[in-house]
Structures are given as C-alpha cells and as structure tokens.
Write a protein that holds these residues in place. Structure first.
Motif, PDB file in Angstrom:
ATOM      1  N   ILE A 113       0.813  -1.218   0.000  1.00 21.67           N
ATOM      2  CA  ILE A 113       0.000   0.000   0.000  1.00 21.67           C
ATOM      3  C   ILE A 113       0.848   1.271   0.000  1.00 21.67           C
ATOM      4  O   ILE A 113       0.357   2.349  -0.365  1.00 21.67           O
ATOM      5  N   ASP A 116       4.064   4.310  -4.466  1.00 17.90           N
ATOM      6  CA  ASP A 116       3.519   5.518  -5.066  1.00 17.90           C
ATOM      7  C   ASP A 116       2.850   5.193  -6.403  1.00 17.90           C
ATOM      8  O   ASP A 116       2.935   4.065  -6.906  1.00 17.90           O
ATOM      9  N   ARG A 117       2.200   6.193  -6.952  1.00 13.20           N
ATOM     10  CA  ARG A 117       1.445   5.983  -8.199  1.00 13.20           C
ATOM     11  C   ARG A 117       2.344   5.454  -9.316  1.00 13.20           C
ATOM     12  O   ARG A 117       1.962   4.547 -10.062  1.00 13.20           O
ATOM     13  N   CYS A 134      -8.604  -3.173  -3.629  1.00 15.61           N
ATOM     14  CA  CYS A 134      -7.815  -2.222  -2.842  1.00 15.61           C
ATOM     15  C   CYS A 134      -8.695  -1.590  -1.773  1.00 15.61           C
ATOM     16  O   CYS A 134      -9.924  -1.704  -1.805  1.00 15.61           O
ATOM     17  N   ASP A 137      -8.923   3.910   0.741  1.00 11.84           N
ATOM     18  CA  ASP A 137      -7.852   4.875   1.014  1.00 11.84           C
ATOM     19  C   ASP A 137      -6.907   5.028  -0.179  1.00 11.84           C
ATOM     20  O   ASP A 137      -6.339   6.100  -0.401  1.00 11.84           O
ATOM     21  N   GLU A 138      -6.715   3.924  -0.918  1.00 10.14           N
ATOM     22  CA  GLU A 138      -5.790   3.944  -2.052  1.00 10.14           C
ATOM     23  C   GLU A 138      -6.512   4.028  -3.399  1.00 10.14           C
ATOM     24  O   GLU A 138      -5.874   3.942  -4.444  1.00 10.14           O
ATOM     25  N   LYS A 141      -5.366   6.734  -6.007  1.00  9.81           N
ATOM     26  CA  LYS A 141      -4.004   6.447  -6.464  1.00  9.81           C
ATOM     27  C   LYS A 141      -3.995   5.281  -7.449  1.00  9.81           C
ATOM     28  O   LYS A 141      -3.337   5.320  -8.492  1.00  9.81           O
TER      29      LYS A 141
END
Length: 539
Positions: A113, A116-117, A134, A137-138, A141
């Motif tokens: 998690i 980064d992108r 997922c 929260d993510e 992204k």
C-alpha cells in the motif's frame, strides 16, 4: 515439537541436501483444492478474528465468502491465464479474495500500500490485472495508476468512494455458482499461484512469481486446529501469503490487524489472544524487546516464534527466548523466488548465529567468484535448488536468467558458508560489500560488534564514499528504551573492540528514533544512508 530438518552432504559434488519430501496431501491437488476441502471439514471453527475491525468469521463463513468472490470472477469471464491485482491491508475480507483466486486457479499480483502511483503504474502495466482489490484509502491512487489499462474493475475493501468502485460487500451478497468446485489447474502444480514484489531497495521492484507448489507448507505441518496464528505481514509479502495458506490448510484461527505495526499492540495480542504461532520481521522483534511492556507480557501461549527476512542480533534473540515457556524461537531463511522457506534453525544453543539446516526437498551449494563449488566452512555465494518449475520474474526474462541458471540453481546474492554439521550461515549480501583502502569488508562485521552494546536496540552500518579511503563505515543506531547513548560512545566502543582499522567507524555514527525501512518492513540500508547524508549536509 517443531519440525527438525536434517542435512546430508555429497563431498564429491560439494552439495548439501535436505531430507526427502513427505506428502501430506495428494500430490496432484492444488493449494486451492486443499484449502477448499479442508475448510469444509471444520465449518464451525473460528477461522479469523480482526482485532482492529472487531469482526469474527467461522470457516464456513469465510469459505462461503471465498466461493462468492470466485463465482463473481467467473461471471466476469476471468480465465486461469488472467491476473487479479491486490493492494490492500489485512482487512476482514482480504482472505476471501486470496482463497477465491486459489479456487479459480487465478494468480493475484499483490503490491504494498505504500507504493507511489508511478511504481503501481509500472508494476500493473506488466501483469495487467482484470480486477484490482484495494482499500478506499488507495482508490484514487490506484485509479490514476491504471487509467491506461483496458476495462479494469476496482473493488474496494472498505472506505468506499462514491461511485467508480465496486464495494466488496456487493460481491459478498451475490450468489454462489451452482455445484461450485475449485478448478483443476491447467498447468498442474507448475501453475503460478501468486505474484509478489521483490524488496525494491534499488529501482522498481520485480514481479516475482510463486509456483503452486506444496513446498510453501514445509516446516508448518505441526500446526493444528488449536493453533492461533498471527503475522503483521499482508499479502504483498511471502510471510503474509504463507500465513494465509497455512491457516486455510491446517484449520487454525488467524488473528489479523490492519494498523501500522505497534509493538505494544502486538504484545497485548500475544497475551490476550493466546497466540501460539507468530512470524515476525527482525525489525519488529527489535522494536518489541525495546518497549517497557515486553518484560511484563505473558508469552506462555507461544509454541512457535518464527522470524526471517533479515538478521536479528543474538542479544534480541536471547531476550525473546527468555520470555518463552518453551524453546520455540525459529530462525528461517529463504527468498521470495523460492516461494518457501529454505532453512530453519531450531538449535539456538548450539548454533546461535546460523539460519539452520535445509528443509526437505532442497539442495544447496556454496560457489566461489569463479563459479566453483566450495566445501564446509568456505565462504561464497549461497545457491539453492528446489527442483520445481518457476515461471520467473513476470515479463522479465533477462533478470530471471540472472538469478536462476540453466541447472535450476537460484543464485541468492547472499554470501555465506555451510559448517561441517550442515548448518548454513549468512554473512552478508554480495552487493553490500564495502572496500576501505583496498580492503573488502562487510557492514555486518561492524553491526555484530555494535549489537553487543547493552544500550543498542537496532543498528545499520553502511559505507560513505571518501575519495582517499573509499567506503568509510557509518553506524545508524536506535537505542534501547530508557538508555543513555551518544554517537561518540558507539565510535569508541567499536574502536575498543576491533583492531582492524578498516572496521572502525571512520565515517562516524548517528542516533535515530527508527531506522528507515522498505515497504515490507526490512531495514533499508540505502534509505538510512540517504537520511544520514541529508542530516550531514545540513550541518
């Protein structure tokens, strides 16, 4: 009693071998088939408890949820050649996603998690998953990272955004396919079970395939329905996959949490939930013994305290052992590419610094820089052979050929040796080798000295380049709770405990609240070094 591995040695070929494999399940069954049938045997037993989400699932409930996830994938037309993406915490329904994939013979590609992108985009562009699970929260992204992939469905496990994703509860309320059964694998046990990521301390992590093999169960056959398992690792780490699988196979109760690792919280779990089996990262062990609650925690329920993925100081190991009611501390060694443990050490008193003997079905050899096999007590690169198919790094055959040679030996990149009793010792990573005034040395040589200081909880040594001397050693140290320690004390201690000039802390020392870590919890030597250089640059 834990499984005690044995090792034999061929002095002509200079190859060590573990004992013969004992099959506990029919050899043609997949991991998914085993879990499917075992979960039906004990439907009313508690399968999972989330102490952070305060949920409890019986095996019957978890089994039903997994079949619903698998049925949903089938309704979407997913085939065994497709990939499912996962980038999620240990929340209530993530095990059902994993088991659903196993039931369908579909490999999941699990990411951390914290990525980064850009990293998510690169990794998922390799495996091109059809569905990605997922946390909410993510979600943004992940959505942005996969916008160039065609027809990707994103399923959120919790904290669902408004629109755009499919909530997991929607899938869990859907129907189960009539007469549901797990699939037979098209490629048999050679088929890829899951795809994880390499540690990624340098560059983009590689997508490591795990084979649908029984070897992932090695060393765990003593687990029973009375065991309570806990590891902080998620499905992006081999220890998390191992715990998810063994809980399903051996009908244990699994404790899960979705919070950031908190040693006090884990100590409370061990005592309150009567944990019997735990798998910890060495960094987490160091944090655990460094908090005041460690001495007052009741560890009497622990039968197996396993650790691996790095080195724990002998002092930390001794502290853990002093709190256990039985001799259950087990040092494991392996690599993600093996898809299983390679060695286990259950002989701490005799071999406290060893990672142990080979598990069943494995072979090992130590090779020199010239590629020649070496004998006992000779230092070289550790090579492991498991004799099973491996699909390699997904989409990266060049790196695959670097780590595994045509004779199926994995070149681990670890320098070590086997002693005359067949115990393996890991000295250092080859790439961590440093050179001071043309003399080669290893950070671990100095770390071993510093870890003996009673004030030290954790240490990471790295080299800082000097145009005259080459790599000058620097120590980053986390001090024990309530202890007084200055950077100069560490420099002086090393000076007084080794005569070798090149093993002195010629670059100095620094006290840190916590060492820098990779997403999987390992101490990140490079990031810790970068932190030191930034601090030094501001002075």
């Amino acid at each position: 009693m834990p499984y005690v591995p044995a090792t034999s040695y061929d002095k002509d070929l200079k190859i060590w071998s573990g004992d013969e494999i004992k099959e506990y399940f029919a050899p043609n069954l997949s991991i998914g088939e085993i879990i499917f049938h075992e979960m039906r045997r004990h439907p009313k037993l508690i399968a999972q408890i989330s102490t952070t989400e305060e949920t409890i699932l019986t095996r019957e409930e978890l089994h039903s949820n997994a079949m619903r996830v698998a049925s949903y994938m089938r309704s979407k037309g997913l085939l065994q050649s497709d990939i499912v993406g996962i980038i999620a915490r240990n929340t209530t329904h993530i095990a059902a996603v994993a088991y659903g994939c196993f039931f369908n013979g579909i490999a999941f590609h699990s990411l951390n998690i914290a990525y980064d992108r850009g990293t998510i985009e690169k990794l998922f562009s390799i495996t091109r998953p059809r569905i990605i699970f997922c946390d909410g929260d993510e979600y943004e992204k992940v959505r942005e990272a996969t916008q160039d992939l065609e027809n990707v469905e994103i399923v959120t496990m919790r904290n669902h955004p408004e629109g755009g994703s499919t909530p997991i509860l929607q899938i869990l309320s859907s129907s189960i396919e009539d007469n549901f059964l797990p699939v037979r694998l098209e490629q048999g046990i050679d088929q890829t079970l899951a795809i994880l990521c390499s540690s990624g301390t340098t560059g983009t992590p590689k997508a490591v395939t795990l084979t649908n093999s029984r070897k992932i169960l090695a060393g765990c056959h003593s687990l029973t329905t009375s065991d309570v398992q806990y590891t902080h690792s998620g499905l992006d780490w081999i220890s998390g996959v191992l715990t998810t699988i063994t809980s399903g196979v051996y009908s244990t109760t699994r404790i899960i949490t979705d919070n950031v690792y908190d040693p006090v919280y884990v100590l409370r779990l061990i005592e309150d939930r009567k944990i019997t089996w735990t798998l910890q990262a060495p960094s987490h062990m160091a944090m655990m013994v460094n908090c005041p609650e460690f001495e007052s925690t009741d560890f009497s329920s622990i039968r197996y305290f396993l650790f691996g993925g790095g080195r724990a100081s002998v002092e930390t190991q001794k502290l853990i052992r002093s709190r256990l009611s039985s001799d259950g501390l087990i040092f494991m060694y392996g690599l993600t590419e093996l898809g299983a443990m390679a060695t286990m050490n259950v002989h701490f008193d005799d071999k406290p610094n060893s990672v142990g003997r080979l598990l069943s079905g494995l072979k090992a050899k130590i090779v020199s820089e010239e590629g020649e096999s070496l004998g006992p007590d000779e230092l070289g690169e550790v090579c492991i052979r498991n004799g099973q198919h491996w699909a390699g790094y997904f989409g990266n055959q060049q790196e695959t050929r670097k780590i595994r040679d045509p004779q199926m030996w994995f070149h681990t990149g670890d320098l070590g040796y086997m002693d005359y009793d067949g115990f393996l010792y890991i000295v250092e990573r080859k790439k961590d080798m440093l050179k001071y005034q043309s003399i080669m040395y290893y950070p671990n040589d100095i770390e071993t000295i510093i870890s003996k200081m009673p004030e030290v909880a954790e240490v990471c040594v790295f080299g800082v380049w000097d145009e005259v001397n080459g790599d000058e050693a620097v120590a980053a140290v986390v001090k024990r709770q309530g202890k007084e320690l200055k950077a100069q004390d560490i420099v002086d201690y090393v000076r007084d405990h080794t005569e070798a000039k090149y093993k002195q802390l010629n670059g100095g020392a620094i006290i840190m609240e916590e060492l820098k870590r990779s997403p999987n919890g390992k101490t990140n030597r490079m990031a810790t070094k970068e932190y030191f250089l930034n601090i030094k640059g501001r002075q």
